[in-house]
Write a protein that holds these residues in place. Structure first.
Motif, PDB file in Angstrom:
ATOM      1  N   THR A 101      63.233 -16.981  -1.088  1.00  0.00           N
ATOM      2  CA  THR A 101      63.482 -16.283  -2.355  1.00  0.00           C
ATOM      3  C   THR A 101      63.441 -14.769  -2.176  1.00  0.00           C
ATOM      4  O   THR A 101      63.411 -14.040  -3.172  1.00  0.00           O
ATOM      5  N   GLN A 102      63.468 -14.285  -0.931  1.00  0.00           N
ATOM      6  CA  GLN A 102      63.477 -12.845  -0.722  1.00  0.00           C
ATOM      7  C   GLN A 102      64.874 -12.288  -1.038  1.00  0.00           C
ATOM      8  O   GLN A 102      65.873 -13.007  -1.075  1.00  0.00           O
ATOM      9  N   ARG A 103      64.951 -11.002  -1.232  1.00  0.00           N
ATOM     10  CA  ARG A 103      66.183 -10.371  -1.698  1.00  0.00           C
ATOM     11  C   ARG A 103      67.320 -10.526  -0.691  1.00  0.00           C
ATOM     12  O   ARG A 103      68.500 -10.487  -1.071  1.00  0.00           O
ATOM     13  N   THR A 104      67.019 -10.695   0.578  1.00  0.00           N
ATOM     14  CA  THR A 104      68.070 -10.841   1.582  1.00  0.00           C
ATOM     15  C   THR A 104      68.932 -12.074   1.335  1.00  0.00           C
ATOM     16  O   THR A 104      70.079 -12.127   1.777  1.00  0.00           O
ATOM     17  N   PHE A 105      68.385 -13.073   0.634  1.00  0.00           N
ATOM     18  CA  PHE A 105      69.188 -14.228   0.232  1.00  0.00           C
ATOM     19  C   PHE A 105      69.598 -14.123  -1.241  1.00  0.00           C
ATOM     20  O   PHE A 105      70.696 -14.525  -1.626  1.00  0.00           O
ATOM     21  N   TRP A 106      68.698 -13.595  -2.053  1.00  0.00           N
ATOM     22  CA  TRP A 106      68.906 -13.574  -3.495  1.00  0.00           C
ATOM     23  C   TRP A 106      70.081 -12.681  -3.884  1.00  0.00           C
ATOM     24  O   TRP A 106      70.948 -13.065  -4.679  1.00  0.00           O
ATOM     25  N   ARG A 109      86.201 -15.668  -2.442  1.00  0.00           N
ATOM     26  CA  ARG A 109      87.540 -15.078  -2.523  1.00  0.00           C
ATOM     27  C   ARG A 109      87.960 -14.434  -1.204  1.00  0.00           C
ATOM     28  O   ARG A 109      89.107 -14.554  -0.767  1.00  0.00           O
ATOM     29  N   THR A 110      87.027 -13.739  -0.571  1.00  0.00           N
ATOM     30  CA  THR A 110      87.376 -12.932   0.601  1.00  0.00           C
ATOM     31  C   THR A 110      87.094 -13.612   1.932  1.00  0.00           C
ATOM     32  O   THR A 110      87.659 -13.226   2.955  1.00  0.00           O
ATOM     33  N   GLY A 111      86.181 -14.576   1.915  1.00  0.00           N
ATOM     34  CA  GLY A 111      85.771 -15.196   3.168  1.00  0.00           C
ATOM     35  C   GLY A 111      84.816 -14.337   3.965  1.00  0.00           C
ATOM     36  O   GLY A 111      84.531 -14.630   5.134  1.00  0.00           O
ATOM     37  N   LYS A 112      84.276 -13.274   3.344  1.00  0.00           N
ATOM     38  CA  LYS A 112      83.361 -12.367   4.047  1.00  0.00           C
ATOM     39  C   LYS A 112      82.062 -12.245   3.259  1.00  0.00           C
ATOM     40  O   LYS A 112      82.083 -12.034   2.042  1.00  0.00           O
ATOM     41  N   ASP A 113      80.923 -12.338   3.974  1.00  0.00           N
ATOM     42  CA  ASP A 113      79.652 -12.209   3.273  1.00  0.00           C
ATOM     43  C   ASP A 113      79.409 -10.734   2.938  1.00  0.00           C
ATOM     44  O   ASP A 113      79.867  -9.841   3.653  1.00  0.00           O
ATOM     45  N   PRO A 114      78.666 -10.470   1.841  1.00  0.00           N
ATOM     46  CA  PRO A 114      78.457  -9.090   1.379  1.00  0.00           C
ATOM     47  C   PRO A 114      77.213  -8.420   1.953  1.00  0.00           C
ATOM     48  O   PRO A 114      76.847  -7.319   1.522  1.00  0.00           O
ATOM     49  N   PHE A 115      76.533  -9.073   2.895  1.00  0.00           N
ATOM     50  CA  PHE A 115      75.217  -8.591   3.311  1.00  0.00           C
ATOM     51  C   PHE A 115      75.264  -7.156   3.824  1.00  0.00           C
ATOM     52  O   PHE A 115      74.456  -6.307   3.425  1.00  0.00           O
ATOM     53  N   ASP A 116      76.181  -6.879   4.727  1.00  0.00           N
ATOM     54  CA  ASP A 116      76.270  -5.543   5.322  1.00  0.00           C
ATOM     55  C   ASP A 116      76.482  -4.484   4.244  1.00  0.00           C
ATOM     56  O   ASP A 116      75.864  -3.417   4.261  1.00  0.00           O
ATOM     57  N   ARG A 117      77.337  -4.773   3.281  1.00  0.00           N
ATOM     58  CA  ARG A 117      77.609  -3.823   2.212  1.00  0.00           C
ATOM     59  C   ARG A 117      76.385  -3.599   1.325  1.00  0.00           C
ATOM     60  O   ARG A 117      76.102  -2.473   0.908  1.00  0.00           O
ATOM     61  N   ILE A 118      75.635  -4.663   1.045  1.00  0.00           N
ATOM     62  CA  ILE A 118      74.464  -4.552   0.171  1.00  0.00           C
ATOM     63  C   ILE A 118      73.302  -3.854   0.862  1.00  0.00           C
ATOM     64  O   ILE A 118      72.642  -2.977   0.291  1.00  0.00           O
ATOM     65  N   PHE A 119      73.056  -4.228   2.110  1.00  0.00           N
ATOM     66  CA  PHE A 119      71.847  -3.759   2.798  1.00  0.00           C
ATOM     67  C   PHE A 119      72.100  -2.708   3.875  1.00  0.00           C
ATOM     68  O   PHE A 119      71.153  -2.184   4.460  1.00  0.00           O
ATOM     69  N   GLY A 120      73.362  -2.406   4.138  1.00  0.00           N
ATOM     70  CA  GLY A 120      73.669  -1.337   5.088  1.00  0.00           C
ATOM     71  C   GLY A 120      73.639  -1.724   6.536  1.00  0.00           C
ATOM     72  O   GLY A 120      73.736  -0.863   7.427  1.00  0.00           O
ATOM     73  N   ALA A 121      73.491  -3.014   6.817  1.00  0.00           N
ATOM     74  CA  ALA A 121      73.465  -3.496   8.204  1.00  0.00           C
ATOM     75  C   ALA A 121      73.621  -5.012   8.186  1.00  0.00           C
ATOM     76  O   ALA A 121      73.317  -5.650   7.174  1.00  0.00           O
ATOM     77  N   PRO A 122      74.097  -5.608   9.282  1.00  0.00           N
ATOM     78  CA  PRO A 122      74.132  -7.070   9.354  1.00  0.00           C
ATOM     79  C   PRO A 122      72.727  -7.656   9.243  1.00  0.00           C
ATOM     80  O   PRO A 122      71.721  -6.961   9.457  1.00  0.00           O
ATOM     81  N   PHE A 123      72.646  -8.945   8.942  1.00  0.00           N
ATOM     82  CA  PHE A 123      71.394  -9.616   8.605  1.00  0.00           C
ATOM     83  C   PHE A 123      70.270  -9.327   9.600  1.00  0.00           C
ATOM     84  O   PHE A 123      69.212  -8.799   9.238  1.00  0.00           O
TER      85      PHE A 123
END
Length: 336
Positions: free
Chosen positions: A104-109, A120-134
């Protein structure tokens, strides 16, 4: 909430409300409510005073969780532990508190809130949200990294023993756990196979909290620092990849597998421990994990045929899939 209700309209409503239960579990785990109930039932007001929380808000939270059999409220308004709530205790055998905090941490939430765009895009948004890959982000943020690794160890402890006992290691002498984290899986392999010596292979910051010494296995388990994208220790009878390949794209998985193929002797085995998705509409935890991967990582859960293709690209041949009592299976490969 009962997502399997016979009423199809109510099923949709129940599933839509599911995130509230996740949030409630997270709040109860973060506050440490279960630890305070270890000595017996208490009122929400009493708990709130010790926790520095708002009494009415805490009562409403616990009332909801009690309706899902996490905690129980008696006629006097006192709450107590249930078998499920007991797993939220920090020091309970098999505690899942760290796992709840991880899931339930923000990295998944946060990425979950953008799932439609991901589809829609086939791309996860993680890098855009957190500024780096997981994994780069978790290495950069020590607090979030610790929460993730502790949670993964906690979650894995439920399954490590049954999975380790599902494979015959009796003919093996040396086993490398590639990206093995704190060592929960290799510990169970070594406990079940006294003749085996293990190598726990991971990054230095992960190995800093390795558990083989704590488990009394320091003399049989070497800690080796390294990056499985570059190489793995050579000469083992088996290379364990538990919950590793599902984190990565096919291209990256082939790279990891080729490194293992290069390092292993002619008789060696590669044992991939991941979900193997069954065909059709059969419920399977791997289908849930697959969407979780899609939201935050470039990886995926795979079918047997998809594993077969990955192995072939790495110069390997899939020999068998061993189903275990857990949601994960052992997919075995040898040199092609």
């Amino acid at each position: 909430m009962n997502p399997l209700t016979e009423n199809p309209s109510q099923r949709i409503v129940d599933l839509s409300f599911g995130f509230i239960y996740s949030a409630a579990l997270c709040a109860a785990a973060e506050l440490g409510v279960a630890d305070l109930l270890e000595q017996g039932p208490r009122s929400a007001a009493s708990l709130a005073k010790e926790l520095g929380a708002d009494p009415q808000s805490l009562y409403r939270l616990l009332r909801l969780l009690a309706s899902a059999e996490v905690f129980s409220e008696d006629d006097s308004g006192h709450f107590s532990l249930t078998p499920a709530a007991n797993y939220l205790r920090t020091n309970a055998p098999g505690s899942l508190r760290s796992a709840v905090l991880m899931l339930t941490q923000r990295t998944f939430w946060a990425p979950a809130g953008e799932l439609s765009q991901t589809v829609r895009t086939g791309k996860d948004p993680f890098d855009r949200i957190f500024g780096a890959p997981f994994f780069d982000y978790l290495e950069r943020d020590a607090k979030e990294g610790a929460r993730f690794h502790h949670g993964m160890s906690c979650l894995s402890d439920l399954e490590n023993g049954p999975i380790a006992r599902s494979y015959d290691f009796t003919a093996m002498q040396r086993v490398v756990d590639v990206g093995g984290g704190h060592g929960g899986f290799i510990i169970e392999v070594l406990k079940a196979n006294p003749q085996v010596r293990g190598v726990l292979y991971d990054h230095r910051h992960v190995l800093a909290e390795a558990r083989p010494t704590q488990a009394g296995l320091a003399d049989r388990c070497e800690l080796a620092e390294g990056d499985f994208f570059e190489s793995v220790p050579a000469g083992a009878d088996a290379y364990l990849l538990k919950r590793i390949l599902h984190d990565w794209s096919d291209e990256v998985c082939v790279r990891i597998l080729r490194n293992c193929r290069k390092a292993m002797p002619a008789h060696g085995r590669i044992l991939v421990v991941d979900a193997v998705i069954p065909p059709g509409n059969t419920p399977h935890d791997g289908k849930l994990l697959d969407v979780l991967m899609m939201m935050s990582l470039p990886g995926r859960e795979r079918t047997e045929e998809e594993f077969r293709k990955l192995f072939a690209q790495a110069g390997l041949r899939l020999t068998r899939v061993i189903h275990t009592p857990a949601a994960l299976s052992i997919t075995e490969a040898v040199a092609a």
